[in-house]
Design a protein around this motif. Structure first.
Motif, PDB file in Angstrom:
ATOM      1  N   ASP A 160      65.901  21.937  57.896  1.00 37.76           N
ATOM      2  CA  ASP A 160      67.324  21.885  58.258  1.00 37.76           C
ATOM      3  C   ASP A 160      67.726  20.565  58.912  1.00 37.76           C
ATOM      4  O   ASP A 160      68.831  20.080  58.722  1.00 37.76           O
ATOM      5  N   ASP A 161      66.829  20.005  59.698  1.00 38.64           N
ATOM      6  CA  ASP A 161      67.193  18.827  60.494  1.00 38.64           C
ATOM      7  C   ASP A 161      66.961  17.508  59.757  1.00 38.64           C
ATOM      8  O   ASP A 161      66.897  16.451  60.388  1.00 38.64           O
ATOM      9  N   GLY A 162      66.830  17.551  58.448  1.00 35.03           N
ATOM     10  CA  GLY A 162      66.643  16.315  57.676  1.00 35.03           C
ATOM     11  C   GLY A 162      65.183  15.916  57.530  1.00 35.03           C
ATOM     12  O   GLY A 162      64.857  14.994  56.776  1.00 35.03           O
ATOM     13  N   GLU A 163      64.312  16.628  58.252  1.00 35.58           N
ATOM     14  CA  GLU A 163      62.879  16.345  58.097  1.00 35.58           C
ATOM     15  C   GLU A 163      62.356  17.012  56.823  1.00 35.58           C
ATOM     16  O   GLU A 163      63.023  17.853  56.223  1.00 35.58           O
ATOM     17  N   SER A 164      61.162  16.591  56.415  1.00 31.48           N
ATOM     18  CA  SER A 164      60.531  17.194  55.236  1.00 31.48           C
ATOM     19  C   SER A 164      59.177  17.768  55.623  1.00 31.48           C
ATOM     20  O   SER A 164      58.456  17.192  56.444  1.00 31.48           O
ATOM     21  N   LEU A 165      58.862  18.887  54.996  1.00 29.78           N
ATOM     22  CA  LEU A 165      57.573  19.547  55.208  1.00 29.78           C
ATOM     23  C   LEU A 165      56.735  19.380  53.947  1.00 29.78           C
ATOM     24  O   LEU A 165      57.177  19.740  52.852  1.00 29.78           O
ATOM     25  N   PHE A 166      55.564  18.811  54.090  1.00 30.41           N
ATOM     26  CA  PHE A 166      54.607  18.733  52.984  1.00 30.41           C
ATOM     27  C   PHE A 166      53.486  19.719  53.270  1.00 30.41           C
ATOM     28  O   PHE A 166      52.922  19.707  54.371  1.00 30.41           O
ATOM     29  N   LEU A 167      53.184  20.564  52.280  1.00 34.36           N
ATOM     30  CA  LEU A 167      52.088  21.529  52.436  1.00 34.36           C
ATOM     31  C   LEU A 167      50.994  21.187  51.432  1.00 34.36           C
ATOM     32  O   LEU A 167      51.233  21.177  50.222  1.00 34.36           O
ATOM     33  N   TRP A 168      49.822  20.888  51.962  1.00 34.02           N
ATOM     34  CA  TRP A 168      48.652  20.568  51.140  1.00 34.02           C
ATOM     35  C   TRP A 168      47.589  21.633  51.371  1.00 34.02           C
ATOM     36  O   TRP A 168      47.545  22.223  52.441  1.00 34.02           O
ATOM     37  N   SER A 169      46.717  21.791  50.396  1.00 35.25           N
ATOM     38  CA  SER A 169      45.569  22.663  50.686  1.00 35.25           C
ATOM     39  C   SER A 169      44.365  22.241  49.869  1.00 35.25           C
ATOM     40  O   SER A 169      44.483  21.589  48.817  1.00 35.25           O
ATOM     41  N   TYR A 189      57.591  14.972  58.064  1.00 32.08           N
ATOM     42  CA  TYR A 189      58.043  13.575  57.976  1.00 32.08           C
ATOM     43  C   TYR A 189      59.524  13.487  58.356  1.00 32.08           C
ATOM     44  O   TYR A 189      60.298  14.397  58.049  1.00 32.08           O
ATOM     45  N   ASP A 190      59.924  12.378  58.988  1.00 34.12           N
ATOM     46  CA  ASP A 190      61.346  12.190  59.277  1.00 34.12           C
ATOM     47  C   ASP A 190      62.056  11.617  58.042  1.00 34.12           C
ATOM     48  O   ASP A 190      61.435  11.422  56.984  1.00 34.12           O
ATOM     49  N   GLN A 191      63.364  11.327  58.195  1.00 40.85           N
ATOM     50  CA  GLN A 191      64.154  10.876  57.034  1.00 40.85           C
ATOM     51  C   GLN A 191      63.655   9.559  56.463  1.00 40.85           C
ATOM     52  O   GLN A 191      63.921   9.226  55.311  1.00 40.85           O
ATOM     53  N   GLY A 193      60.535   8.852  56.111  1.00 44.42           N
ATOM     54  CA  GLY A 193      59.202   9.042  55.556  1.00 44.42           C
ATOM     55  C   GLY A 193      58.082   8.759  56.544  1.00 44.42           C
ATOM     56  O   GLY A 193      56.935   8.540  56.139  1.00 44.42           O
ATOM     57  N   VAL A 194      58.422   8.774  57.827  1.00 46.02           N
ATOM     58  CA  VAL A 194      57.383   8.515  58.831  1.00 46.02           C
ATOM     59  C   VAL A 194      56.862   9.855  59.349  1.00 46.02           C
ATOM     60  O   VAL A 194      57.646  10.724  59.769  1.00 46.02           O
ATOM     61  N   MET A 195      55.542  10.022  59.317  1.00 50.79           N
ATOM     62  CA  MET A 195      54.972  11.297  59.729  1.00 50.79           C
ATOM     63  C   MET A 195      55.208  11.541  61.220  1.00 50.79           C
ATOM     64  O   MET A 195      54.965  10.658  62.046  1.00 50.79           O
ATOM     65  N   GLN A 196      55.697  12.765  61.518  1.00 47.40           N
ATOM     66  CA  GLN A 196      55.969  13.127  62.910  1.00 47.40           C
ATOM     67  C   GLN A 196      54.873  14.011  63.493  1.00 47.40           C
ATOM     68  O   GLN A 196      54.492  13.873  64.636  1.00 47.40           O
ATOM     69  N   ARG A 197      54.408  14.950  62.662  1.00 44.57           N
ATOM     70  CA  ARG A 197      53.391  15.890  63.149  1.00 44.57           C
ATOM     71  C   ARG A 197      52.510  16.293  61.987  1.00 44.57           C
ATOM     72  O   ARG A 197      52.924  16.277  60.834  1.00 44.57           O
ATOM     73  N   LYS A 198      51.280  16.671  62.335  1.00 46.74           N
ATOM     74  CA  LYS A 198      50.383  17.206  61.309  1.00 46.74           C
ATOM     75  C   LYS A 198      49.539  18.290  61.964  1.00 46.74           C
ATOM     76  O   LYS A 198      49.105  18.132  63.101  1.00 46.74           O
ATOM     77  N   SER A 199      49.349  19.407  61.249  1.00 47.32           N
ATOM     78  CA  SER A 199      48.472  20.454  61.782  1.00 47.32           C
ATOM     79  C   SER A 199      47.742  21.089  60.606  1.00 47.32           C
ATOM     80  O   SER A 199      48.098  20.860  59.446  1.00 47.32           O
ATOM     81  N   PHE A 200      46.728  21.849  60.932  1.00 46.31           N
ATOM     82  CA  PHE A 200      46.007  22.537  59.849  1.00 46.31           C
ATOM     83  C   PHE A 200      45.770  23.989  60.224  1.00 46.31           C
ATOM     84  O   PHE A 200      45.779  24.358  61.402  1.00 46.31           O
ATOM     85  N   VAL A 201      45.586  24.822  59.186  1.00 50.83           N
ATOM     86  CA  VAL A 201      45.289  26.240  59.372  1.00 50.83           C
ATOM     87  C   VAL A 201      44.156  26.583  58.411  1.00 50.83           C
ATOM     88  O   VAL A 201      44.231  26.243  57.220  1.00 50.83           O
ATOM     89  N   ASP A 202      43.134  27.248  58.920  1.00 53.78           N
ATOM     90  CA  ASP A 202      42.073  27.754  58.038  1.00 53.78           C
ATOM     91  C   ASP A 202      42.585  28.979  57.287  1.00 53.78           C
ATOM     92  O   ASP A 202      43.302  29.802  57.864  1.00 53.78           O
ATOM     93  N   ILE A 203      42.200  29.095  56.032  1.00 47.27           N
ATOM     94  CA  ILE A 203      42.591  30.293  55.271  1.00 47.27           C
ATOM     95  C   ILE A 203      41.367  30.869  54.560  1.00 47.27           C
ATOM     96  O   ILE A 203      40.397  30.146  54.289  1.00 47.27           O
ATOM     97  N   GLN A 204      41.418  32.138  54.281  1.00 43.26           N
ATOM     98  CA  GLN A 204      40.435  32.746  53.391  1.00 43.26           C
ATOM     99  C   GLN A 204      41.056  33.990  52.783  1.00 43.26           C
ATOM    100  O   GLN A 204      41.921  34.623  53.384  1.00 43.26           O
ATOM    101  N   PHE A 205      40.643  34.298  51.582  1.00 43.73           N
ATOM    102  CA  PHE A 205      41.084  35.554  50.978  1.00 43.73           C
ATOM    103  C   PHE A 205      40.038  36.015  49.977  1.00 43.73           C
ATOM    104  O   PHE A 205      39.198  35.234  49.512  1.00 43.73           O
ATOM    105  N   TYR A 206      40.105  37.313  49.687  1.00 42.80           N
ATOM    106  CA  TYR A 206      39.101  37.978  48.844  1.00 42.80           C
ATOM    107  C   TYR A 206      39.628  38.029  47.412  1.00 42.80           C
ATOM    108  O   TYR A 206      40.782  38.377  47.183  1.00 42.80           O
ATOM    109  N   LEU A 207      38.794  37.676  46.457  1.00 42.34           N
ATOM    110  CA  LEU A 207      39.206  37.779  45.049  1.00 42.34           C
ATOM    111  C   LEU A 207      38.558  39.024  44.439  1.00 42.34           C
ATOM    112  O   LEU A 207      37.349  39.037  44.193  1.00 42.34           O
ATOM    113  N   HIS A 208      39.367  40.055  44.224  1.00 43.47           N
ATOM    114  CA  HIS A 208      38.846  41.302  43.661  1.00 43.47           C
ATOM    115  C   HIS A 208      38.754  41.197  42.146  1.00 43.47           C
ATOM    116  O   HIS A 208      39.749  40.893  41.484  1.00 43.47           O
TER     117      HIS A 208
END
Ligand SMILES: C[S@@+](CC[C@H](N)C(=O)[O-])C[C@H]1O[C@@H](n2cnc3c(N)ncnc32)[C@H](O)[C@@H]1O
Length: 258
Positions: A160-169, A189-191, A193-208
């Protein structure tokens, strides 16, 4: 370890998950159906269209952050339903439901075999004698196409505030325990293209795998009514279907023994 710490990403969830491919399917299945329970409702991506279509819905999720967003969205629309902050592996609900759904492949977020059994037992206990249970899962050969140990850009989203969210995995498959494990990287990233913040989250899921899941649900007293491969009611094709959409009911013989 849980499949993913949703407290870290709940505020971004509605920005990065925009899909609506399953909504007409679930409205069709849930309308005129009596009481419906949605497990893993999250922020209500599916719940709100179901309620607006007239479905008598109750929701369960174990993330207070995801449910806070659902509550806020419902209040803004003047809607009110029963919401339970509970783990689907330890459901404590008094009511029984005519339809229970676990949409968006979320049963895969139970990565422990004992807990998978517990969750299915809980669903069985909360379902009326003639009720149906719909559980949607990834189809392993298709989902594994993007599980290759490489860093993949999953999406770029405007905030909403003009920033952009990039999601990588980056994701890797451990076939010996049927788990996909990975890391998601969140970059703001701000308008300019300068990175403002970066964080990571571990994920896992089961493949049935199809046969394994069928054995699992049969062991917990369910039988298969239908298995679809997509949300247009296409017949499940092992090599090509994107999903396994299981429509289940109580196995009456098992019910007598249980
Ligand atoms: C991928 S999101 C799906 C949310 C929503 N159903 C949708 O389609 O957008 C998975 C949701 O499952 C919830 N969840 C994961 N494991 C759970 C568990 N054991 N019990 C209850 N909710 C769980 C998470 O908190 C999260 O809100």
């Amino acid at each position: 370890m849980p499949a993913m710490d949703y407290s870290q990403v709940a505020h971004w969830y509605d920005t990065y998950v925009k899909t609506d491919i399953d909504i007409p399917f679930f409205i069709n299945e849930a309308k005129d159906c009596g009481h419906v329970l949605e497990l893993t409702s999250g922020t209500g991506r599916l719940s709100i269209p179901l309620i607006e279509a007239g479905v008598s819905l109750s929701c369960v999720d174990n993330s207070s952050e995801m449910l806070a967003i659902l509550r806020h969205k419902l209040a803004a629309k003047g809607l009110s339903i029963h919401i339970y902050e509970q783990d689907m592996c330890n459901l404590a609900l008094k009511e029984k439901f005519d339809l229970i759904i676990i949409p968006f492949n979320s049963f895969a977020e139970i990565v422990n075999s004992d807990e998978q059994h517990q969750a299915l037992k809980a669903v069985w206990n909360c379902l009326t004698a003639t009720g149906r249970f719909i559980c949607t899962l990834h189809n392993p050969p298709i989902r594994l196409k993007s599980v290759n140990g490489q860093l993949i850009l999953r999406g770029k989203h405007d905030l909403d505030d003009g920033e952009s969210l990039f999601l990588w995995s980056v994701e890797k498959y451990e076939p010996e325990n049927c788990l996909v494990k990975g890391i998601q990287f969140w970059e703001i990233y701000d308008q300019n293209g300068v990175m403002q913040r970066k964080s990571f989250v571990d994920i896992q899921f089961y493949l049935h795998q199809q046969e394994d899941f069928q054995r699992l649900i049969q062991s917990q007293g369910f039988q298969v009514i239908s298995l679809y491969g997509d949300y247009s009611y296409g017949e499940f094709q092992k090599e090509t279907s994107p999903f396994m959409i299981w429509i289940l009911e109580k196995d009456r013989n098992h019910a007598k023994d249980a």
